[in-house]
Design a protein around this motif. Sequence first.
Motif, PDB file in Angstrom:
ATOM      1  N   THR A  72      14.646  12.072  61.059  1.00  0.00           N
ATOM      2  CA  THR A  72      14.315  13.146  61.999  1.00  0.00           C
ATOM      3  C   THR A  72      12.847  13.036  62.374  1.00  0.00           C
ATOM      4  O   THR A  72      11.985  12.853  61.499  1.00  0.00           O
ATOM      5  CB  THR A  72      14.602  14.525  61.369  1.00  0.00           C
ATOM      6  N   ILE A  73      12.556  13.121  63.669  1.00  0.00           N
ATOM      7  CA  ILE A  73      11.177  13.084  64.156  1.00  0.00           C
ATOM      8  C   ILE A  73      10.915  14.321  65.003  1.00  0.00           C
ATOM      9  O   ILE A  73      11.843  14.923  65.555  1.00  0.00           O
ATOM     10  CB  ILE A  73      10.891  11.808  64.975  1.00  0.00           C
ATOM     11  N   GLN A  74       9.649  14.699  65.105  1.00  0.00           N
ATOM     12  CA  GLN A  74       9.227  15.832  65.921  1.00  0.00           C
ATOM     13  C   GLN A  74       8.495  15.319  67.156  1.00  0.00           C
ATOM     14  O   GLN A  74       7.625  14.436  67.047  1.00  0.00           O
ATOM     15  CB  GLN A  74       8.294  16.755  65.119  1.00  0.00           C
ATOM     16  N   ASN A  97      20.440  12.214  68.576  1.00  0.00           N
ATOM     17  CA  ASN A  97      20.926  13.592  68.748  1.00  0.00           C
ATOM     18  C   ASN A  97      22.415  13.604  69.077  1.00  0.00           C
ATOM     19  O   ASN A  97      22.897  14.369  69.915  1.00  0.00           O
ATOM     20  CB  ASN A  97      20.129  14.316  69.839  1.00  0.00           C
ATOM     21  N   GLY A 127      10.708  19.010  70.191  1.00  0.00           N
ATOM     22  CA  GLY A 127      11.098  19.528  68.890  1.00  0.00           C
ATOM     23  C   GLY A 127      11.730  18.477  68.018  1.00  0.00           C
ATOM     24  O   GLY A 127      11.366  17.300  68.054  1.00  0.00           O
ATOM     25  N   GLN A 128      12.715  18.892  67.253  1.00  0.00           N
ATOM     26  CA  GLN A 128      13.331  18.019  66.259  1.00  0.00           C
ATOM     27  C   GLN A 128      14.374  17.107  66.901  1.00  0.00           C
ATOM     28  O   GLN A 128      15.233  17.556  67.656  1.00  0.00           O
ATOM     29  CB  GLN A 128      13.978  18.879  65.171  1.00  0.00           C
ATOM     30  N   ASN A 129      14.323  15.825  66.583  1.00  0.00           N
ATOM     31  CA  ASN A 129      15.282  14.835  67.084  1.00  0.00           C
ATOM     32  C   ASN A 129      15.765  13.974  65.921  1.00  0.00           C
ATOM     33  O   ASN A 129      14.951  13.566  65.079  1.00  0.00           O
ATOM     34  CB  ASN A 129      14.635  13.932  68.132  1.00  0.00           C
ATOM     35  N   THR A 130      17.052  13.696  65.892  1.00  0.00           N
ATOM     36  CA  THR A 130      17.620  12.884  64.819  1.00  0.00           C
ATOM     37  C   THR A 130      18.061  11.530  65.366  1.00  0.00           C
ATOM     38  O   THR A 130      18.881  11.447  66.283  1.00  0.00           O
ATOM     39  CB  THR A 130      18.808  13.590  64.158  1.00  0.00           C
ATOM     40  N   PRO A 213      20.726  16.529  60.725  1.00  0.00           N
ATOM     41  CA  PRO A 213      19.627  16.492  59.738  1.00  0.00           C
ATOM     42  C   PRO A 213      19.909  17.417  58.564  1.00  0.00           C
ATOM     43  O   PRO A 213      20.400  18.529  58.741  1.00  0.00           O
ATOM     44  CB  PRO A 213      18.406  16.959  60.542  1.00  0.00           C
ATOM     45  N   ASP A 214      19.612  16.929  57.372  1.00  0.00           N
ATOM     46  CA  ASP A 214      19.709  17.735  56.155  1.00  0.00           C
ATOM     47  C   ASP A 214      21.085  18.362  55.979  1.00  0.00           C
ATOM     48  O   ASP A 214      21.224  19.509  55.531  1.00  0.00           O
ATOM     49  CB  ASP A 214      18.646  18.847  56.148  1.00  0.00           C
TER      50      ASP A 214
END
Length: 815
Positions: A72-74, A97, A127-130, A213-214
Amino acid sequence: MSSRRALVVHGERSTASLAIFAVSAVMTCALLTPVAHAASEPVPIPERWNAEWISHPTAPLREPTVFHFRKTIQLPAKPEHFNVKVSADNRFLLFVNGIRIGEGPARGDLLHWRYETFDLASALHPGQNTIAAVVWNFGIYAPLAQIGNRSAFLMQGDTETESAVNTDETWQVETEPGLSFIPRTANGFWSYWAADPSERLDAHLYDWQWMQPDSGAASRWVAAAGAIRESIYPQTNRPSPHEESPANPWVLMPDPLPQMEFRPVDAGKVVRTNLSGGNAFPAAPVTVPAHTTAEILLDRGTMVSGFPELEVSGGDHARIDIGYTEALYDAEQKRGNRNEVGDRKVLGIFDQFLPDGGQHRRFMPLWFRTWRYLQLKIETGDAPLTLEGLGVHFSAYPFQERAAFASSDPDLAKIWEICWRGARLGAHETYMDTPFWEQLQYIDDTRIQALISYTVAGDDRLARQALHAFDDSRVPEGITQSRYPSLLPQFIPDFSLSYVAMLHDYWMYRPDDAILKELLPGTRPILEWFFEHRLADGFLGNLPYWNAIDSPRGVRDFPRKDREGRSALVTLLFVDALKDAAELEDTFGDQQLAAKYRRAAANASAAVYKSCWNAQLGLLADTPDKNSYSQHTNIFGILTDTIPLADQAAVLKKILAVQPGDQAGNASMAMVSYHWQFYLSRAIDKLGADYLNTLGPWREMLAQGLTTTPEYQDPTRSDTHAWSAHPVYDLLTIVAGIHPASPEFAAVRIAPHPGALERFDASMPHPQGAIRVQYKRAVHGAEFTIDLPGWLNGTLEWQGRSYHLHGGKQIVPVE
């Protein structure tokens, strides 16, 4: 045969099993390792790779295994571009995503390991990207075309921002026990299977949330570890991922090919089912009651290669077997008319889906399947199962059909269609002899497929890949392997000669000197290998390995040869290659070598004519014994001008008149297969005979319901074999008569042979644009309308006269 050569692995092709001889491990490795050439493809990129090959820290890396990777990156904002390089061993599917980005790497060998390049920007957001990838290793179930070393994954971004995705220990990885491979022996089909294994998806074990993610099976996720674990390099001095070293098995280079097509197509219609309401599927969901055994058989109407996607709900502890077959079989495992269903059986490859009762569970195999008929065999337990839908995503190399041929004979359009479809399905990351059975890139098959690519698609990228691959396959003895990439080395000597012809073909059609200058030196050790096997009289003698040229029906031990190995056909194939190589050497290489080749060709040609010409029959015999004859030998007697020009038309007339069982003297005449009819067509083209009368086998294919061209006449192994697709090339080059008049297609020669056609309208792509030739018969003579692109000029040849052609449109009335 020298002891050194005797140690090479032999192989057979279309047999029920592979013959692998015991060999010395040390000698085999030394002999069969392809020669490392200086510049056989784009040179590995010189920049520093900061990413690291990663894998699972404890899982065995050479066993059949499926892994999930994610990170995951921001991002503060949606980027305009986000470029990454991605590779894996064996393969990967990349998602961002949850959106499918692409697959790879394109197949090669360890010294030529591809990486793919993607721009991820369209799938990213603030924001958050997987970033997620499924990576798998076929292990012992690997198809013959899949070379590999160990399970590993690599990704690197181009810039500092993009480097956030670089593979290292910040990535997570899990093994996926829910997805596994089924041994080939469990397919319930014939013993020879060289393509990818079946797959089993057990939904009870599968991590359905792995891209989130998670989430997912948290206990299975661990930090990734470096895949290169040898201790000979200190951590700070580990080699860059593109560098060859004892620790790093992959020498990276960019994949020059585009991504394969991945687009939705029709799934077909139900043609047999015992399930109430089953005929509504897949347009509408259907439910299989508990404790039920059901079948749904779908017919696409035409062959397809691609990815089926089955969606189900419920059905805990049900079992779904998904079968794929080119044709249906009767009780004796024979194919009849391909449109017949009745009680015929599906024999082929079967995937397995074991639902867990969840809603909207989906199965799609990791590797494409090829089929016309798809079968769902369903057994439910205590719970009903709902089949929500079935999608199909077509997948093949993204050729565009830029040529066209229309005429007064409607069957020719249908022949064009099945040939082009067969050629398309036989083209993926490599050319493939058959996308169902073997998926291997054989040289002789590929020569035909490449010519179709040049003339119908105007695309040479896949052909360049093949030329490089065959050059990469050369071994220290000099010759190429017969197919490449391949886990199992196989040598068919005449296929090395076909590689020389492929280079000459490329020179005629494509304006690209660089690849010819690069690869021409590799033809010299090939031809020297054949020189070493010459007899004193100019013939080639016994050649080692598998001397497979064609499989004439009813003929054993072809090509025929005498006790010392003399074969007129094999020797004439050598003559043909020498002539092609001499022309290439004159232009790009060594003119003294070209002169040597011409002398050798002339001597061999003269030896064959002197020893094998039967003046009474007016035919070349297969051997100096003159006790066997074939269309094949006489075809190459014409193509090499071994048979004097004055006799060639009479010889061609005789071999065209041959019917099964016909005699030449006291011997039967061996006839060409569908594959070798390509070479018969070249003789017809050379002498201007009636080509359309030779299309009877393809008209019979239509009558039998075939939608692609098969390997052989029934009983055939494969219904999808592109070596039989050459009529799509012949219609353009013989009937419409469009040929390069000089290398690099710098000029055009149009020499049509319309036969009984009233009219035709043909177009062929050219580097300058489209060449278009229209013909219509008139009361007195005929009329051609010809349009040449750009600066292209040339000639129209008709009934012994030549007409100058210029760029642009022109109308040429002829008598």
